[in-house]
Design an enzyme around this catalytic site. Structure first.
Site, mmCIF file in Angstrom:
data_model
loop_
_atom_site.group_PDB
_atom_site.id
_atom_site.type_symbol
_atom_site.label_atom_id
_atom_site.label_comp_id
_atom_site.label_asym_id
_atom_site.label_seq_id
_atom_site.Cartn_x
_atom_site.Cartn_y
_atom_site.Cartn_z
ATOM 1 N N SER A 556 1.094 -8.895 0.737
ATOM 2 C CA SER A 556 1.913 -7.685 0.658
ATOM 3 C C SER A 556 2.642 -7.467 1.972
ATOM 4 O O SER A 556 2.181 -7.915 3.040
ATOM 5 C CB SER A 556 1.034 -6.462 0.359
ATOM 6 O OG SER A 556 1.764 -5.257 0.513
ATOM 7 N N TYR A 569 -6.219 -0.646 1.566
ATOM 8 C CA TYR A 569 -5.335 -1.630 0.943
ATOM 9 C C TYR A 569 -4.678 -2.509 2.003
ATOM 10 O O TYR A 569 -4.681 -3.738 1.908
ATOM 11 C CB TYR A 569 -4.274 -0.906 0.117
ATOM 12 C CG TYR A 569 -3.250 -1.807 -0.544
ATOM 13 C CD1 TYR A 569 -3.549 -2.490 -1.711
ATOM 14 C CD2 TYR A 569 -1.975 -1.976 0.004
ATOM 15 C CE1 TYR A 569 -2.620 -3.309 -2.317
ATOM 16 C CE2 TYR A 569 -1.038 -2.797 -0.600
ATOM 17 C CZ TYR A 569 -1.360 -3.464 -1.757
ATOM 18 O OH TYR A 569 -0.436 -4.274 -2.352
#
Length: 679
Positions: A556, A569
């Site tokens: 990501s 996250y």
């Protein structure tokens, strides 16, 4: 019903029963009249299954349509058996109308036989008679003067002339047994022709059952392993065997452990019979002239089995090269590859290989046909296939070589097996679709098995190949046992794994103070622990295969960018990003490349965003949830929304071969986020 419709219906009935003919084996024909579009008069035509195709699924477009007067006129210009291959090109000048399939080598057999309907089939029972040492005597004993023996002759124009003469000279005959090959039957009507074909097949079956020895393969010397042990050993051996079988060209594998295979491999005579090779041209064109047979008992230590397989593979390659040199002439096509297409492991089963899953599966089916043929021949007599020189003439026939040259160029990922975690939705589903479209076999792995099955079914339907393209595996990537089982499923389905996409993930958007220990553990378990487990288990397979490979992490932008309210996250994604670097350094010695893709703002179709992350991020940024994708797009340099398909394209770019010297790379797919630039 028109003549072509009648022919198709008969073909479908015959092809639907594997006792009648093998996949894509044999051909059927019908003669009739139609209106000539030029003269307006009647013209006598023949409709015959063209080159390739399968009787059970034959369509009108798969029929070649020829003018009978032109085909029969070729008899007057036939240059003799030494030049009979030239006649195949002449069939093109006999075609009627536009379109239709290319005429096959067996066209003359159908056209020259004086019967309105002709079937040429490859039933196991018929080939058992055709490959028996005393085939001519057996044919007379079983059928009397109703079926005539034809000595082995390579398919072609001369065989058509031979069978036409037999039909003329034996008015009571309903067909013939073609030595080493199959059967041909005929009839005045479609119904009579089909009845005669089935009469020959069923009579041969009944005779073998009534008069054959009960144990034609000899006594049992090694019982098959119990099912669970057999499955475990197959999964351990398959990647090694696939790597060996892919020495010259990467192959996809298929595993068969049916009762007839396991029984054959348990019997004393299987080494002798396997060494004799297959006989019917349809068989050995797909299985090669003989299989590789492991000569160790089923309970041999795994390390010993692997060592022995490597030794036998080296010997197989030497023997195959010697076979080629013995029979090749200056105008023979180059040797296509010296690796086995069939590998037999007593107690475990059969591994078959091909350029794609369907080819591998069909090769296995053909070897099962060969086992049935050997059983029938040995039950009544002894199995005696056509000699090696004739096998070489078929295998390296210029007409077969021309057929191979006409085949389309393989797609970039042909022969590759991909495992995609989180493949049931979003980026994972888009990646699975792209990899399948580029030729890969795909294992769609997801905690939601129903979602994975839906994607796998979609991929199979798109390719019209059922499970030959994709399978689904239900797996929670945080579970070591479930990950190992999913890898076993992949190996047993396709032979191994070449391309791994670590995509499974989730996200909980919370500030530091709101993030619980459970929140932290869940996200790290799925993305950091899960990616580690999948990479470790697939690396075992990749190393055993010794074919190199790719591991791709869907990380990501947040692995390098400090965004608000996503400490768990972002930290888990940073863990994944560093796994890429660490594994690239460790696995490079095995030719395994490890790279990452860093997406951002993939809202549409995303399971993560649909599960609450989207609503939370929209609240953080003060926008409506349905406009979150537009918001993300406007903060990028390119002002474009990122879709799952864009991430899938990056995975393909990393794995398709153009970046063969790239490893340890992270590719941003975020439409340009300057703060996430790698530095």
């Amino acid at each position: 019903m028109t003549t072509p419709d009648e022919l198709l219906a008969r073909s479908h009935r015959l092809g639907a029963d594997p006792r009648n003919t093998n996949y894509a084996g044999g051909n059927t024909s019908a003669k009739g009249s139609a209106t000539d579009p030029v003269t307006g008069g009647d013209v006598e035509l023949m409709w015959v299954k063209g080159s390739g195709g399968d009787l059970g699924t034959l369509k009108a477009a798969g029929l070649a349509v020829l003018r009978l007067d032109r085909v029969r006129a070729l008899v007057d210009v036939y240059p003799g058996v030494e030049r009979e291959d030239e006649m195949v090109a002449a069939f093109d000048y006999c075609l009627h109308g536009r379109g239709g399939a290319a005429p096959s080598i067996d066209t003359a057999m159908h056209a020259l036989v004086d019967a309105a309907h002709v079937d040429h089939l490859h039933p196991d029972s018929g080939i058992a008679i055709a490959t028996a040492a005393d085939g001519p005597e057996l044919t007379e004993r079983i059928f009397g003067d109703r079926v005539v023996w034809v000595p082995w002759r390579r398919p072609g124009f001369q065989l058509g002339l031979d069978i036409a003469a037999i039909k003329k000279d034996h008015p009571r005959a309903i067909g013939c047994v073609l030595g080493g090959h199959g059967i041909t039957a005929w009839g005045a009507t479609s119904e009579e022709c089909e009845r005669n074909s089935l009469d020959i097949i069923r009579t041969a079956e009944a005779y073998i059952a009534a008069h054959g020895r009960p144990d034609p393969f000899g006594p049992v010397v090694h019982e098959p392993l119990p099912e669970e042990a057999r499955r475990r050993r197959a999964a351990e051996l398959f990647p090694v065997v696939r790597g060996l079988a892919g020495t010259d060209a990467r192959q996809v594998g298929h595993y068969t452990a049916t009762p007839e295979v396991l029984d054959f491999l348990s019997r004393a005579e299987h080494p002798r019979l396997a060494a004799l090779g297959t006989s019917c041209p349809d068989h050995f064109l797909r299985t090669k002239v003989a299989p590789l047979v492991l000569d160790l008992p089923p309970d041999a230590p795994l390390a010993d089995a692997v060592t022995r397989l490597r030794e036998l593979h080296a010997r197989y390659r030497d023997d195959y090269a010697a076979y080629y040199r013995r029979h090749a002439t200056p105008d023979s096509p180059p040797m296509r590859g010296a690796d086995p297409a069939i590998v037999l492991v007593p107690g475990v089963g059969m591994f078959s290989f091909g350029k794609d899953k369907q080819t591998a599966r069909v090769a296995g089916e053909f070897y099962v046909n060969a086992i049935n043929v050997m059983r029938g021949a040995e039950a009544l007599s002894s199995y005696r296939p056509i000699d090696e020189a004739e096998k070489f003439r078929i295998e390296y026939w210029e007409l077969e070589e021309a057929k191979l040259r006409r085949m389309p160029k393989p797609r970039p990922l042909a022969g590759r097996v991909a495992l995609v975690t989180g493949g049931g939705s979003g980026i994972g589903a888009a990646t699975a679709r792209r990899l399948a479209a580029e030729g890969a076999c795909v294992v769609v792995a997801d905690r939601d098995l129903a979602a994975a099955e839906k994607v796998a079914a979609e991929l199979g339907a798109a390719a019209h190949l059922r499970r030959d393209v994709a399978i689904a595996a239900g797996v929670d990537v945080t579970s070591e046992d479930q990950v190992q089982e999913a890898i076993r499923q992949a190996v047993l389905a396709f032979g191994g794994v070449d391309l791994v996409v670590n995509n499974a993930g989730l996200s909980l958007s919370r500030s530091l103070l709101e993030t619980t220990l459970d929140d932290w553990d869940l996200q790290h378990d799925v993305m950091a622990r899960g990616s580690f487990l999948v990479s470790r288990e697939t690396a075992r397979v990749l190393i055993d295969q010794d074919l190199g490979g790719d591991i791709v992490y869907i990380s990501s932008k947040n692995s390098v960018f400090a965004g608000p309210n996503n400490v768990a996250y972002g930290a888990a994604k940073a863990d994944q990003a560093h796994q890429v670097r660490l594994l690239a350094a460790e696995l490079g010695a095995h030719g395994i490349r490890v790279n990452g893709v860093n997406p951002d703002g993939v809202v549409r179709g995303s399971g993560i965003f649909a599960s609450g992350w989207g609503a939370n991020r929209a609240a953080v940024y003060g926008v409506e949830e349905e406009k979150l994708g537009e918001f993300y797009a406007q903060r990028t340099l390119l002002k474009k929304e990122v879709l799952p398909e864009h991430v899938a394209a990056a995975v393909f770019a990393l794995t398709s071969g153009d970046l063969s010297h790239t490893t340890g790379l992270h590719v941003p797919v975020d439409a340009g986020v300057a703060a996430a630039f790698l530095r």
